[in-house]
Design a protein around this motif. Structure first.
Motif, mmCIF file in Angstrom:
data_model
loop_
_atom_site.group_PDB
_atom_site.id
_atom_site.type_symbol
_atom_site.label_atom_id
_atom_site.label_comp_id
_atom_site.label_asym_id
_atom_site.label_seq_id
_atom_site.Cartn_x
_atom_site.Cartn_y
_atom_site.Cartn_z
ATOM 1 N N VAL A 290 51.312 34.232 38.166
ATOM 2 C CA VAL A 290 52.031 34.803 39.269
ATOM 3 C C VAL A 290 50.901 35.321 40.222
ATOM 4 C CG1 VAL A 290 53.025 36.685 40.263
ATOM 5 C CG2 VAL A 290 54.068 35.633 38.116
ATOM 6 N N PRO A 291 49.656 35.655 39.782
ATOM 7 C CA PRO A 291 48.693 35.877 40.757
ATOM 8 C C PRO A 291 48.325 34.435 41.847
ATOM 9 C CG PRO A 291 47.866 36.596 38.980
ATOM 10 C CD PRO A 291 49.106 35.907 38.611
ATOM 11 N N LEU A 292 48.409 33.278 41.100
ATOM 12 C CA LEU A 292 48.185 32.274 42.163
ATOM 13 C C LEU A 292 49.470 31.976 43.025
ATOM 14 C CD1 LEU A 292 47.168 29.640 39.459
ATOM 15 C CD2 LEU A 292 45.981 29.877 41.633
ATOM 16 N N LEU A 293 50.890 32.399 42.391
ATOM 17 C CA LEU A 293 52.009 32.171 43.467
ATOM 18 C C LEU A 293 51.829 32.906 44.479
ATOM 19 C CD1 LEU A 293 54.376 31.571 40.715
ATOM 20 C CD2 LEU A 293 53.872 30.133 42.586
ATOM 21 N N LEU A 294 51.277 34.365 44.165
ATOM 22 C CA LEU A 294 51.445 35.382 45.118
ATOM 23 C C LEU A 294 50.322 35.118 46.228
ATOM 24 C CD1 LEU A 294 52.384 38.573 43.140
ATOM 25 C CD2 LEU A 294 53.617 37.329 44.488
ATOM 26 N N SER A 295 49.048 35.022 45.727
ATOM 27 C CA SER A 295 47.928 35.100 46.616
ATOM 28 C C SER A 295 46.841 33.647 46.383
ATOM 29 C CB SER A 295 47.147 36.344 46.170
ATOM 30 O OG SER A 295 47.746 37.286 45.915
ATOM 31 N N GLY A 296 47.223 32.689 45.651
ATOM 32 C CA GLY A 296 46.290 31.563 45.559
ATOM 33 C C GLY A 296 46.520 30.528 46.755
ATOM 34 N N SER A 297 45.279 29.802 47.219
ATOM 35 C CA SER A 297 45.573 28.737 48.057
ATOM 36 C C SER A 297 46.368 27.777 47.804
ATOM 37 C CB SER A 297 44.034 28.199 48.476
ATOM 38 O OG SER A 297 43.515 27.773 47.201
ATOM 39 N N GLU A 298 46.600 27.035 48.536
ATOM 40 C CA GLU A 298 47.493 25.720 48.285
ATOM 41 C C GLU A 298 46.961 24.819 47.242
ATOM 42 O OE1 GLU A 298 50.660 25.665 48.937
ATOM 43 O OE2 GLU A 298 50.936 23.690 47.844
ATOM 44 N N GLU A 299 45.653 24.735 47.371
ATOM 45 C CA GLU A 299 44.610 23.739 46.848
ATOM 46 C C GLU A 299 44.656 24.177 45.333
ATOM 47 O OE1 GLU A 299 43.192 21.237 46.052
ATOM 48 O OE2 GLU A 299 41.501 21.844 44.691
ATOM 49 N N LEU A 300 44.486 25.471 45.021
ATOM 50 C CA LEU A 300 44.654 26.333 43.576
ATOM 51 C C LEU A 300 45.700 26.080 43.005
ATOM 52 C CD1 LEU A 300 42.220 29.391 43.814
ATOM 53 C CD2 LEU A 300 41.731 27.415 42.931
ATOM 54 N N LYS A 301 46.759 26.313 43.639
ATOM 55 C CA LYS A 301 48.358 26.089 43.254
ATOM 56 C C LYS A 301 48.426 24.984 42.541
ATOM 57 C CE LYS A 301 50.442 29.415 46.320
ATOM 58 N NZ LYS A 301 51.339 29.668 47.220
ATOM 59 N N ARG A 302 47.955 23.738 43.430
ATOM 60 C CA ARG A 302 48.234 22.442 43.055
ATOM 61 C C ARG A 302 47.448 22.009 41.991
ATOM 62 N NH1 ARG A 302 46.273 19.457 47.056
ATOM 63 N NH2 ARG A 302 46.786 20.843 48.755
ATOM 64 N N ARG A 303 46.385 22.635 42.095
ATOM 65 C CA ARG A 303 45.368 22.323 40.556
ATOM 66 C C ARG A 303 45.730 22.938 39.492
ATOM 67 N NH1 ARG A 303 39.476 24.221 41.040
ATOM 68 N NH2 ARG A 303 39.842 23.706 43.112
ATOM 69 N N TYR A 304 46.352 24.215 39.484
ATOM 70 C CA TYR A 304 46.513 24.930 38.107
ATOM 71 C C TYR A 304 47.920 25.031 37.761
ATOM 72 C CZ TYR A 304 41.561 25.950 37.990
ATOM 73 O OH TYR A 304 40.048 25.818 38.026
ATOM 74 N N LEU A 305 48.763 25.186 38.708
ATOM 75 C CA LEU A 305 50.039 25.191 38.356
ATOM 76 C C LEU A 305 50.672 23.974 37.796
ATOM 77 C CD1 LEU A 305 51.558 27.306 41.358
ATOM 78 C CD2 LEU A 305 50.917 28.383 39.118
ATOM 79 N N SER A 306 50.269 22.916 38.490
ATOM 80 C CA SER A 306 50.623 21.514 38.119
ATOM 81 C C SER A 306 50.247 21.356 36.599
ATOM 82 C CB SER A 306 50.135 20.545 38.894
ATOM 83 O OG SER A 306 50.471 20.751 40.116
ATOM 84 N N ASP B 147 29.024 35.803 30.005
ATOM 85 C CA ASP B 147 27.448 36.268 29.872
ATOM 86 C C ASP B 147 26.957 35.175 30.861
ATOM 87 O OD1 ASP B 147 24.801 36.519 28.916
ATOM 88 O OD2 ASP B 147 25.169 35.408 27.302
ATOM 89 N N ASN B 148 26.561 35.591 32.156
ATOM 90 C CA ASN B 148 26.167 34.786 33.283
ATOM 91 C C ASN B 148 27.114 33.476 33.478
ATOM 92 O OD1 ASN B 148 23.972 36.555 34.316
ATOM 93 N ND2 ASN B 148 22.746 35.638 32.463
ATOM 94 N N CYS B 149 28.453 33.840 33.219
ATOM 95 C CA CYS B 149 29.176 32.752 33.451
ATOM 96 C C CYS B 149 29.608 32.286 34.905
ATOM 97 C CB CYS B 149 30.656 33.314 33.066
ATOM 98 S SG CYS B 149 32.236 32.062 33.087
ATOM 99 N N ARG B 150 28.986 31.060 35.337
ATOM 100 C CA ARG B 150 29.003 30.625 36.583
ATOM 101 C C ARG B 150 30.366 29.751 37.073
ATOM 102 N NH1 ARG B 150 25.171 30.118 40.488
ATOM 103 N NH2 ARG B 150 25.971 28.789 42.341
ATOM 104 N N ILE B 151 30.894 30.255 38.097
ATOM 105 C CA ILE B 151 32.075 29.329 38.244
ATOM 106 C C ILE B 151 32.202 28.924 40.001
ATOM 107 C CG2 ILE B 151 33.855 30.242 36.616
ATOM 108 C CD1 ILE B 151 35.072 32.159 38.798
ATOM 109 N N PRO B 152 32.794 27.860 40.380
ATOM 110 C CA PRO B 152 32.678 27.593 41.710
ATOM 111 C C PRO B 152 33.345 28.816 42.510
ATOM 112 C CG PRO B 152 33.547 25.737 40.332
ATOM 113 C CD PRO B 152 33.305 26.965 39.505
ATOM 114 N N ALA B 153 32.855 28.742 43.826
ATOM 115 C CA ALA B 153 33.422 29.985 44.784
ATOM 116 C C ALA B 153 34.889 29.570 44.912
ATOM 117 C CB ALA B 153 32.777 29.800 45.992
ATOM 118 N N ASP B 154 35.287 28.496 44.968
ATOM 119 C CA ASP B 154 36.941 28.207 45.291
ATOM 120 C C ASP B 154 37.638 28.549 44.197
ATOM 121 O OD1 ASP B 154 36.693 25.980 43.523
ATOM 122 O OD2 ASP B 154 36.843 24.577 44.648
ATOM 123 N N ARG B 155 37.082 29.267 43.161
ATOM 124 C CA ARG B 155 38.125 29.665 42.333
ATOM 125 C C ARG B 155 38.439 31.092 42.448
ATOM 126 N NH1 ARG B 155 36.576 28.290 36.913
ATOM 127 N NH2 ARG B 155 35.817 25.910 36.742
#
Ligand code: CAA
Length: 387
Positions: free
Chosen positions: A98-114, A217-225
């Protein structure tokens, strides 16, 4: 305010029949074993995924079933009637996304909801920490911007379906000087370096759904997440709970219905003093009260679901927060009472693992605790009323 889809339509009734048939066939026979062994039921996940019931709320635009909030409630109810642990598959998939549905970018929604809709992975939600339970804004996990990414450090606790989920909605502090306005939401994937899952908690109930700590523990993720803008994560987290506390109400209703149905069958069969115990007025009053409390909580939950649906479609629904907390509290308190009474109706047998009602009573307890304790819900309701 209109109440779209307040009363179940014909397709909701059909959906209930479909889910009940699947639950009777594939989920109920596994429930006692899942509880006994504490193993996550991968076979149930497969059965739900094959039937497209594992994350029904995901819109059709992202490959999902596109179920409305009431239909989602009905799915969770019917799975919980058979096995509360298994009902956390559709429920937590909704909570995580639901956080993605409410506030996520279209690109993130497409990637993860699908990906979730296709059954490639489940989605957990990580808000709580060892020192930040009811006071969620007191979290200490940090996310520090570093070049084209963020580096996360900290610990999350009480994470439902941890380890079996592929994706995690993680709230972390990006600006320690800004309080709740310094919290941001991110997607973390199971395979991200520096991310790990702790041992399973040993719990009273919902034993087939793993609850664990998450370590960063120093978990690095891309900024677009990042979900939405920096600093909006706490609002997204609370706005999400406005929709998903209704799914916990649904889980509570399902557990309670399972216990009531079992007890009704039992009191008609069990004979004492030469007649079925169902003929004693003292027990008739108990079952009448159980069914009355259940139905009252169900109607409130369906009204809350209608409001959630309207809000998801962009309507301004001022009392969604109140209704969501009220439904969760009414349904979980009812489930605790109903399952306890079901154990009472079965007497000594109800207290043993040879019958399912003691499991239902243990499972019901968590619905008064998670997604905000019922004390927090009452605080939330009072704040709304006094505003
Ligand atoms: N929607 C959107 N924004 C909201 C909101 C809502 N429902 N409620 C509050 N906010 C906003 C406020 O407007 C405020 O923003 P501004 O500063 O811009 O005005 C900000 O959020 C902070 O609000 P509060 O000052 O009211 O926050 P608080 O620190 O007093 O806490 C709380 C509020 C209700 C107690 C909250 O911390 C809470 O709900 N605690 C319970 C935590 C909880 O539910 N945890 C569940 C974990 S998930 C889980 O259990 C899942 C599982 O296992 C299945």
């Amino acid at each position: 305010m209109s109440f779209p889809l307040y009363a179940p339509a014909e397709e909701h009734d059909l959906l209930r029949e479909t889910v009940r048939a699947l639950a009777d066939d594939k989920i109920a026979p596994r429930a006692a074993e899942v509880d006994e062994t504490g193993e996550f039921p991968f076979d149930v996940l497969k059965a739900l995924t094959d039937a497209d019931l594992h994350a029904v709320h995901i819109p059709e635009a992202y490959g999902g079933a596109g179920a409305d909030a009431l239909a989602t409630v009905i799915v969770i109810e019917e799975v919980a009637r058979a096995c509360a642990s298994s009902s956390l598959i559709p429920a937590v998939n909704k909570l995580g996304t639901v956080p993605l549905l409410l506030s996520g970018s279209e690109e993130l929604k497409r990637r993860y909801l699908s990906a979730v809709a296709r059954g490639e992975g489940m989605f957990s939600y990580a808000l709580s920490e060892p020192e930040a339970g009811s006071d969620a804004a007191a979290m200490r996990t940090t996310a520090v911007r570093d070049g084209d990414g963020y580096v996360l450090n900290g610990t999350k606790r009480w994470i439902t379906n941890a380890g079996v989920s592929e994706y995690y909605m993680v709230m972390a502090v990006t600006d320690p000087s800004a309080g709740a306005r310094g919290i941001s939401a991110f997607v973390v994937e199971k395979g991200d370096e520096g991310f790990s899952v702790g041992a399973k908690e040993k719990k009273l109930g919902i034993k087939g759904s793993p609850t664990c700590e998450l370590y960063f523990d120093n978990c690095r993720i891309p900024a677009d997440r990042l979900i939405g803008e920096e600093g909006t994560g706490f609002k997204t987290a609370l706005a999400t709970l406005d929709h998903t506390r209704i799914t916990i109400a649904a889980q509570a209703l399902g557990i309670a219905q399972g216990a009531l149905d079992y007890a009704l069958g039992y009191v008609k069969e069990r004979k004492q003093f030469g007649k079925p115990i169902a003929e004693f007025q003292g027990l008739q009053f108990m079952i009448a009260d159980m069914a009355m409390k259940l139905e009252a909580a169900r109607q409130l939950t369906y009204a809350a679901a209608a409001k959630s649906e309207a809000a998801m479609h962009g309507e301004k629904v001022k009392d969604l927060t109140f209704f969501s907390s009220a439904a969760k509290t009414a349904a979980s308190d009812a489930a605790m009472e109903i399952t306890t009474d079901a154990v009472q109706l079965l007497g000594g047998y109800g207290y043993t693992r040879d019958y399912p009602v003691e499991r239902m009573m243990r499972d019901a307890k968590i619905t008064q605790i998670y997604e905000g304790t019922n004390q927090i819900q009452r605080m939330v309701m009072a704040r709304q009323l006094l505003k």
